[in-house]
Scaffold this active site. Structure first.
Site, PDB file in Angstrom:
ATOM      1  N   ASP A  46       0.860  -1.078   0.092  1.00  0.00           N
ATOM      2  CA  ASP A  46       0.139  -0.085  -0.037  1.00  0.00           C
ATOM      3  C   ASP A  46       0.990   1.258   0.086  1.00  0.00           C
ATOM      4  OD1 ASP A  46      -2.945   0.962   0.569  1.00  0.00           O
ATOM      5  OD2 ASP A  46      -1.543   2.354   1.746  1.00  0.00           O
ATOM      6  N   ASP A  63      -4.132   2.530  -5.058  1.00  0.00           N
ATOM      7  CA  ASP A  63      -2.730   2.395  -4.520  1.00  0.00           C
ATOM      8  C   ASP A  63      -2.113   1.386  -3.793  1.00  0.00           C
ATOM      9  OD1 ASP A  63      -4.348   2.808  -2.109  1.00  0.00           O
ATOM     10  OD2 ASP A  63      -2.421   4.111  -1.083  1.00  0.00           O
ATOM     11  N   GLU A  64      -2.985   0.151  -3.895  1.00  0.00           N
ATOM     12  CA  GLU A  64      -2.727  -0.993  -3.184  1.00  0.00           C
ATOM     13  C   GLU A  64      -2.742  -2.362  -4.133  1.00  0.00           C
ATOM     14  OE1 GLU A  64      -5.524  -0.167  -0.374  1.00  0.00           O
ATOM     15  OE2 GLU A  64      -5.223  -2.234  -0.048  1.00  0.00           O
TER      16      GLU A  64
HETATM   17  N1  DCP Z   1      -9.019   8.556  -0.820  1.00  0.00           N
HETATM   18  C1  DCP Z   1      -9.951   9.590  -0.826  1.00  0.00           C
HETATM   19  N2  DCP Z   1     -10.764   9.826  -0.097  1.00  0.00           N
HETATM   20  C2  DCP Z   1     -10.944   9.109   0.965  1.00  0.00           C
HETATM   21  C3  DCP Z   1      -9.734   8.058   1.245  1.00  0.00           C
HETATM   22  C4  DCP Z   1      -8.815   7.917   0.201  1.00  0.00           C
HETATM   23  O1  DCP Z   1      -9.876  10.410  -1.982  1.00  0.00           O
HETATM   24  N3  DCP Z   1     -11.776   9.175   1.760  1.00  0.00           N
HETATM   25  C5  DCP Z   1      -8.024   8.494  -1.919  1.00  0.00           C
HETATM   26  C6  DCP Z   1      -6.707   9.272  -1.549  1.00  0.00           C
HETATM   27  C7  DCP Z   1      -5.372   8.538  -1.006  1.00  0.00           C
HETATM   28  C8  DCP Z   1      -5.806   7.022  -1.693  1.00  0.00           C
HETATM   29  O2  DCP Z   1      -7.213   7.175  -1.998  1.00  0.00           O
HETATM   30  O3  DCP Z   1      -4.196   9.041  -1.059  1.00  0.00           O
HETATM   31  C9  DCP Z   1      -5.539   6.070  -1.102  1.00  0.00           C
HETATM   32  O4  DCP Z   1      -6.227   5.850   0.156  1.00  0.00           O
HETATM   33  P1  DCP Z   1      -5.491   5.126   1.387  1.00  0.00           P
HETATM   34  O5  DCP Z   1      -6.861   4.836   2.117  1.00  0.00           O
HETATM   35  O6  DCP Z   1      -4.607   3.994   0.989  1.00  0.00           O
HETATM   36  O7  DCP Z   1      -4.913   6.522   2.131  1.00  0.00           O
HETATM   37  P2  DCP Z   1      -3.601   7.156   1.733  1.00  0.00           P
HETATM   38  O8  DCP Z   1      -2.577   6.374   0.975  1.00  0.00           O
HETATM   39  O9  DCP Z   1      -3.762   8.424   1.494  1.00  0.00           O
HETATM   40  O10 DCP Z   1      -2.631   6.959   3.305  1.00  0.00           O
HETATM   41  P3  DCP Z   1      -1.979   5.771   3.919  1.00  0.00           P
HETATM   42  O11 DCP Z   1      -0.494   6.223   3.983  1.00  0.00           O
HETATM   43  O12 DCP Z   1      -2.647   5.826   5.181  1.00  0.00           O
HETATM   44  O13 DCP Z   1      -2.106   4.474   3.163  1.00  0.00           O
HETATM   45 CA    CA Z   2      -4.782   2.131   0.144  1.00  0.00          CA
HETATM   46 CA    CA Z   3      -2.181   4.147   0.857  1.00  0.00          CA
END
Ligand code: DCP
Ligand code: CA
Ligand code: CA
Length: 369
Positions: A10, A110-111
């Site tokens: 991720d 992203d995963e």
């Molecule tokens: N995303 C979004 N709205 C949300 C959750 C996520 O637009 N409510 C988008 C932005 C994030 C991407 O999806 O960058 C991936 O979500 P993740 O849950 O993997 O969160 P992040 O990658 O941002 O953070 P982490 O480091 O916790 O994985």
């Molecule tokens: Ca993710």
């Molecule tokens: Ca992520």
């Protein structure tokens, strides 16, 4: 057969990290990626934020106005989400990840899950080394960090990846699974949302360990057979879900009714050539190649017949598709005693370009021997 080893990779604070990648001068500041609704200057929600902004309580889903309040006078950077750019970065990273896996399944922008059982030869230490290698390559090629969880199945890999972030690596061996899961809140399990969490709390279940000790028959009574059994198995770390290659499950098809019932190849091909064009357009849009071609015909008596052909290696040529469809219908109509009413075209065994290239190379190598 080597022990099953699954990895979940991720990417850390993905959208915000993409922004840092193209403008490193914002790296030391709180970065907030926003989806503006356009109604007023600050209306909309936070898509994600880097870890500096998170320290101030900014996270996905909160209103932009609230994020601005939390980051007042913190020299924060607010940027509109640029999904096209993130998808581009994602695509490049996914092809790196894919090259490390025996089986690969992307599950979000992203995963991805990687089945590395063979590559690691069933050895969790070896899988850990592969994970380090992946982190190094993703960082070197694309400049991003990621968090990786390794476990005996998807369920544990996912939770392991979540537990140490950012830039984390967690390895949970099968014999550690129950101890690993035990102390975690039930909400860590996929399928336990707010409501279920509340319900379980009322039943005296706070942790996954509590859930594991709960009588399975009672769980089934309360949540139903499927969900109850799922919760029980999940609580003790059992999960058989395969890492599902997307190409294997997907197909592209089109079917259409003929102006009148017929057994005439020419009339049928007029229709199916159009269907081939439509199917082919979808294939190109998705950057895929196909290995199997099928035809389907609904006959005058409403019975459904089908024929198919699978190539030695994937192709993405329209000519090959049309020629195969023609060949299949020619033979089929010759043998059929009934007229066709509806006809269709289907392709499956779909591969991403890169993967099909690999397949073609394999095929050529085999042909040379
Ligand atoms: N995303 C979004 N709205 C949300 C959750 C996520 O637009 N409510 C988008 C932005 C994030 C991407 O999806 O960058 C991936 O979500 P993740 O849950 O993997 O969160 P992040 O990658 O941002 O953070 P982490 O480091 O916790 O994985
Ligand atoms: Ca993710
Ligand atoms: Ca992520």
């Amino acid at each position: 057969m080597p022990a099953r080893i699954i990895m979940l990779v991720d990417l850390d604070y993905f959208f915000a990290q993409c922004e840092e990648k193209r403008n490193s001068s914002i790296k030391e500041k709180p970065v907030v990626v926003c989806v503006y609704s356009g109604r007023s200057e600050n209306s909309g929600a936070v898509s994600t934020a880097n870890y500096i902004a998170r320290k101030f309580g900014v996270k996905s889903g909160i209103p932009i106005s609230l994020a601005k309040k939390k980051l007042k006078e913190k020299d924060a950077v607010f940027l509109p989400a640029d999904r096209k750019f993130y998808e581009e970065v994602s695509g490049k990273i996914m092809s790196i990840l894919r090259s490390y896996a025996n089986r690969f399944e992307q599950v979000g922008i992203d995963e991805a899950y990687l089945d590395v059982s063979q590559k690691a030869n069933g050895d969790f230490e070896e899988a850990g080394k592969i994970a380090e290698q992946i982190k190094k390559e993703v960082k070197a090629q694309q400049g991003l960090t990621c968090s990786i969880g390794i476990g005996p199945n998807k369920l544990i890999a996912k939770i392991a990846a979540d537990i140490r972030k950012p830039n984390g690596l967690s390895i949970v061996k099968p014999e550690q699974a129950e101890n690993f899961l035990g102390p975690l809140p039930v909400s860590s399990l996929v399928g336990v949302g707010r409501k279920t969490e509340k319900k379980m709390q009322d039943m005296g279940i706070e942790t996954i360990g509590d859930l594991a000790e709960y009588d399975i028959q009672k769980l089934i009574e309360i949540f139903g057979k499927n969900l109850g059994a799922y919760f029980h198995n999940a609580s003790i770390g059992i999960d058989d879900e395969p890492v599902q290659e997307r190409g294997e499950v997907e197909s592209i098809s089109r079917i259409s009714t003929l102006k009148e019932d017929t057994q005439d190849l020419k009339v049928v091909l007029e229709k199916t050539n159009k269907l081939c064009d439509e199917v082919y357009a979808r294939l190109l849009q998705r950057g895929l190649s196909f290995k199997s071609v099928g035809i389907v015909a609904v006959m005058t008596d409403m019975s459904v017949r089908s024929r198919s052909k699978t190539f030695e290696s994937p192709t993405n040529e329209l000519g090959a598709l049309k020629k195969t469809v023609k060949g299949l219908f020619e033979k089929f109509l010759n043998e059929s005693e009934l007229q066709a009413r509806r006809v269709g075209v289907k392709i499956w065994n779909l591969f991403k370009e890169q993967e099909s290239q690999k397949q073609i190379t394999n095929f050529l190598q085999r042909a040379e021997k």
